[in-house]
Enzyme design. Structure first.
Site, PDB file in Angstrom:
ATOM      1  N   HIS A 167      49.758  26.522  62.990  1.00  0.00           N
ATOM      2  CA  HIS A 167      50.616  26.615  64.184  1.00  0.00           C
ATOM      3  C   HIS A 167      50.065  27.614  65.206  1.00  0.00           C
ATOM      4  O   HIS A 167      50.350  27.497  66.395  1.00  0.00           O
ATOM      5  CB  HIS A 167      52.027  27.089  63.808  1.00  0.00           C
ATOM      6  CG  HIS A 167      52.909  26.037  63.203  1.00  0.00           C
ATOM      7  ND1 HIS A 167      52.752  25.589  61.918  1.00  0.00           N
ATOM      8  CD2 HIS A 167      53.987  25.370  63.709  1.00  0.00           C
ATOM      9  CE1 HIS A 167      53.685  24.688  61.652  1.00  0.00           C
ATOM     10  NE2 HIS A 167      54.446  24.536  62.727  1.00  0.00           N
ATOM     11  N   GLU A 216      57.555  25.604  66.817  1.00  0.00           N
ATOM     12  CA  GLU A 216      58.375  24.427  66.501  1.00  0.00           C
ATOM     13  C   GLU A 216      59.460  24.193  67.556  1.00  0.00           C
ATOM     14  O   GLU A 216      59.987  23.097  67.670  1.00  0.00           O
ATOM     15  CB  GLU A 216      59.023  24.563  65.114  1.00  0.00           C
ATOM     16  CG  GLU A 216      58.045  24.405  63.957  1.00  0.00           C
ATOM     17  CD  GLU A 216      57.505  22.974  63.792  1.00  0.00           C
ATOM     18  OE1 GLU A 216      58.179  22.013  64.173  1.00  0.00           O
ATOM     19  OE2 GLU A 216      56.366  22.841  63.292  1.00  0.00           O
ATOM     20  N   CYS A 226      47.139  30.163  60.110  1.00  0.00           N
ATOM     21  CA  CYS A 226      48.269  29.228  60.059  1.00  0.00           C
ATOM     22  C   CYS A 226      47.979  28.234  61.163  1.00  0.00           C
ATOM     23  O   CYS A 226      47.629  28.630  62.288  1.00  0.00           O
ATOM     24  CB  CYS A 226      49.586  29.953  60.323  1.00  0.00           C
ATOM     25  SG  CYS A 226      50.977  28.822  60.622  1.00  0.00           S
ATOM     26  N   CYS A 233      47.527  22.623  56.618  1.00  0.00           N
ATOM     27  CA  CYS A 233      48.505  23.704  56.525  1.00  0.00           C
ATOM     28  C   CYS A 233      47.945  24.734  55.537  1.00  0.00           C
ATOM     29  O   CYS A 233      47.590  24.377  54.412  1.00  0.00           O
ATOM     30  CB  CYS A 233      49.810  23.122  55.998  1.00  0.00           C
ATOM     31  SG  CYS A 233      51.053  24.344  55.560  1.00  0.00           S
ATOM     32  N   ASN A 234      47.852  25.977  55.983  1.00  0.00           N
ATOM     33  CA  ASN A 234      47.315  27.025  55.111  1.00  0.00           C
ATOM     34  C   ASN A 234      48.229  27.289  53.923  1.00  0.00           C
ATOM     35  O   ASN A 234      47.763  27.470  52.793  1.00  0.00           O
ATOM     36  CB  ASN A 234      47.152  28.327  55.898  1.00  0.00           C
ATOM     37  CG  ASN A 234      46.010  28.275  56.891  1.00  0.00           C
ATOM     38  OD1 ASN A 234      44.946  28.809  56.643  1.00  0.00           O
ATOM     39  ND2 ASN A 234      46.217  27.618  58.021  1.00  0.00           N
ATOM     40  N   THR A 235      49.541  27.331  54.193  1.00  0.00           N
ATOM     41  CA  THR A 235      50.502  27.657  53.138  1.00  0.00           C
ATOM     42  C   THR A 235      50.435  26.611  52.020  1.00  0.00           C
ATOM     43  O   THR A 235      50.405  26.949  50.830  1.00  0.00           O
ATOM     44  CB  THR A 235      51.927  27.721  53.711  1.00  0.00           C
ATOM     45  OG1 THR A 235      51.890  28.418  54.959  1.00  0.00           O
ATOM     46  CG2 THR A 235      52.879  28.417  52.774  1.00  0.00           C
ATOM     47  N   ASP A 275      51.429  18.573  57.542  1.00  0.00           N
ATOM     48  CA  ASP A 275      51.781  19.983  57.714  1.00  0.00           C
ATOM     49  C   ASP A 275      53.307  20.050  57.601  1.00  0.00           C
ATOM     50  O   ASP A 275      53.980  19.023  57.565  1.00  0.00           O
ATOM     51  CB  ASP A 275      51.306  20.477  59.091  1.00  0.00           C
ATOM     52  CG  ASP A 275      51.704  21.918  59.382  1.00  0.00           C
ATOM     53  OD1 ASP A 275      51.506  22.777  58.506  1.00  0.00           O
ATOM     54  OD2 ASP A 275      52.233  22.193  60.470  1.00  0.00           O
ATOM     55  N   SER A 276      53.836  21.276  57.587  1.00  0.00           N
ATOM     56  CA  SER A 276      55.291  21.431  57.595  1.00  0.00           C
ATOM     57  C   SER A 276      55.886  20.963  58.913  1.00  0.00           C
ATOM     58  O   SER A 276      57.095  20.764  59.003  1.00  0.00           O
ATOM     59  CB  SER A 276      55.642  22.914  57.400  1.00  0.00           C
ATOM     60  OG  SER A 276      55.141  23.661  58.496  1.00  0.00           O
ATOM     61  N   TYR A 311      57.362  26.192  55.809  1.00  0.00           N
ATOM     62  CA  TYR A 311      56.959  26.384  54.419  1.00  0.00           C
ATOM     63  C   TYR A 311      56.749  27.872  54.092  1.00  0.00           C
ATOM     64  O   TYR A 311      56.886  28.291  52.946  1.00  0.00           O
ATOM     65  CB  TYR A 311      55.625  25.680  54.146  1.00  0.00           C
ATOM     66  CG  TYR A 311      55.663  24.175  53.965  1.00  0.00           C
ATOM     67  CD1 TYR A 311      56.859  23.462  53.904  1.00  0.00           C
ATOM     68  CD2 TYR A 311      54.469  23.448  53.841  1.00  0.00           C
ATOM     69  CE1 TYR A 311      56.857  22.077  53.730  1.00  0.00           C
ATOM     70  CE2 TYR A 311      54.465  22.079  53.653  1.00  0.00           C
ATOM     71  CZ  TYR A 311      55.654  21.397  53.605  1.00  0.00           C
ATOM     72  OH  TYR A 311      55.648  20.036  53.414  1.00  0.00           O
TER      73      TYR A 311
HETATM   74  N1  DGL Z   1      51.240  25.468  59.638  1.00  0.00           N
HETATM   75  C1  DGL Z   1      51.429  25.967  58.367  1.00  0.00           C
HETATM   76  C2  DGL Z   1      50.339  26.861  57.875  1.00  0.00           C
HETATM   77  O1  DGL Z   1      49.216  26.670  58.255  1.00  0.00           O
HETATM   78  C3  DGL Z   1      52.815  26.248  57.871  1.00  0.00           C
HETATM   79  C4  DGL Z   1      53.703  27.119  58.677  1.00  0.00           C
HETATM   80  C5  DGL Z   1      55.075  27.155  58.037  1.00  0.00           C
HETATM   81  O2  DGL Z   1      55.613  26.089  57.788  1.00  0.00           O
HETATM   82  O3  DGL Z   1      55.585  28.262  57.776  1.00  0.00           O
HETATM   83  O4  DGL Z   1      50.534  27.739  57.069  1.00  0.00           O
END
Ligand code: DGL
Length: 280
Positions: free
Chosen positions: A189, A155, A187, A73-75, A10-11, A42
């Protein structure tokens, strides 16, 4: 049987919510997790940039010998899934699991009134990937909202308190106005902020995360290909790496994932060199 670890990334710390579910459902497996904290978040980045960053991290995971990749990570899933399946599954025989379809699938099962909310990063919202995933289900309408500050807060380890609640109230207003009965935490997070999000949305709205459904996909992918780790292989040893400060990542990772995080090393996805890492 295959005793190699499962590669996840993940990011930053968000993917640990998926890693937790994987370890809970597959306690005999080993995980190699990379948090790309040097390049997170991300969400605000251009999709091509996210694709390049994600490929660099996945190259490191595959070169480290993982048997399966989880884009936690979704992004990154929105940006790189097709490329990743070509490069790693077709190219190197490593299956790739992502987090978007499991969450969309769960939301489609749960909703009664067909009004589904999505909170996600700007990158995920802009990609339209959840519209595509849910578009095949008749009678579902999606209301989306980008919530970039949730990632920043997670974070920093800020997951409760007045600041989170204020931000949640602001972001969730349009979702509430749409009278959804289901909200996708799109997301990885966001489950870290589930208390305030659930408080603002109220008990009549079902919150859906990708963690448990994704872990089921991981189990299925391993079982189907006879890739589960053998019981004789001994107690699992997990590895955690970050592209940013390993000590900072270790502190948050122990809090969010648990005692499985004993040591965090430096990922070489940035510099091309492995560093010493943070002591436990
Ligand atoms: N946790 C990530 C997601 O699921 C990325 C969040 C990010 O880095 O902006 O999209």
């Amino acid at each position: 049987m295959n005793d190699a670890p499962i590669g996840m990334f993940d990011s930053g710390v968000g993917g640990l919510t998926v890693a937790r579910a994987v370890l809970d459902q597959l306690p005999g497996e080993q995980v190699l997790y990379i948090g790309d904290t040097a390049h997170g978040p991300y969400g605000p980045r251009d999709i091509d940039e996210v694709r390049a960053l994600a490929l660099r991290v996945m190259d490191e995971l595959v070169d480290s010998g993982v048997k399966l990749l989880v884009i936690a990570c979704n992004t990154a899933s929105a940006a790189v899934l097709h490329t990743a399946r070509n490069r790693y599954t077709k190219g190197r025989g490593v299956p790739v699991i992502e987090v978007i379809h499991p969450a969309a699938r769960a939301a489609a099962h749960v909703t009664h009134n067909g009004r589904v909310g999505l909170i996600a990063t700007q990158g995920t919202v802009d990609s339209g990937v959840y519209e595509d995933a849910l578009g095949v289900v008749p009678g579902i309408s999606l209301t989306s909202q980008a919530c970039p500050r949730f990632v920043e807060l997670a974070e920093k380890g800020i997951t409760t308190g007045p600041e989170v609640l204020d931000v949640a109230r602001e972001y969730l207003e349009p979702i509430q106005a749409a009278e959804v009965d289901t909200l996708i935490l799109g997301c990885t997070h966001y489950p870290l902020l589930v208390g305030p999000i659930s408080y603002v949305m109220g008990q009549d709205v079902t919150l859906v995360t990708s963690s448990d459904e994704t872990a089921k996909d991981v189990y299925r992918a391993l079982a189907k290909r006879d890739l589960l780790r053998s019981p004789e292989a001994g107690a699992p040893v997990h590895q955690f790496r970050s592209t940013g400060d390993p000590a900072a990542f270790a502190g948050l990772a122990r809090r969010f994932l648990g005692p499985e995080v004993s040591h965090v090393g430096r990922a070489d996805a940035v510099t091309g060199q492995a560093g010493p890492g943070a002591p436990a």
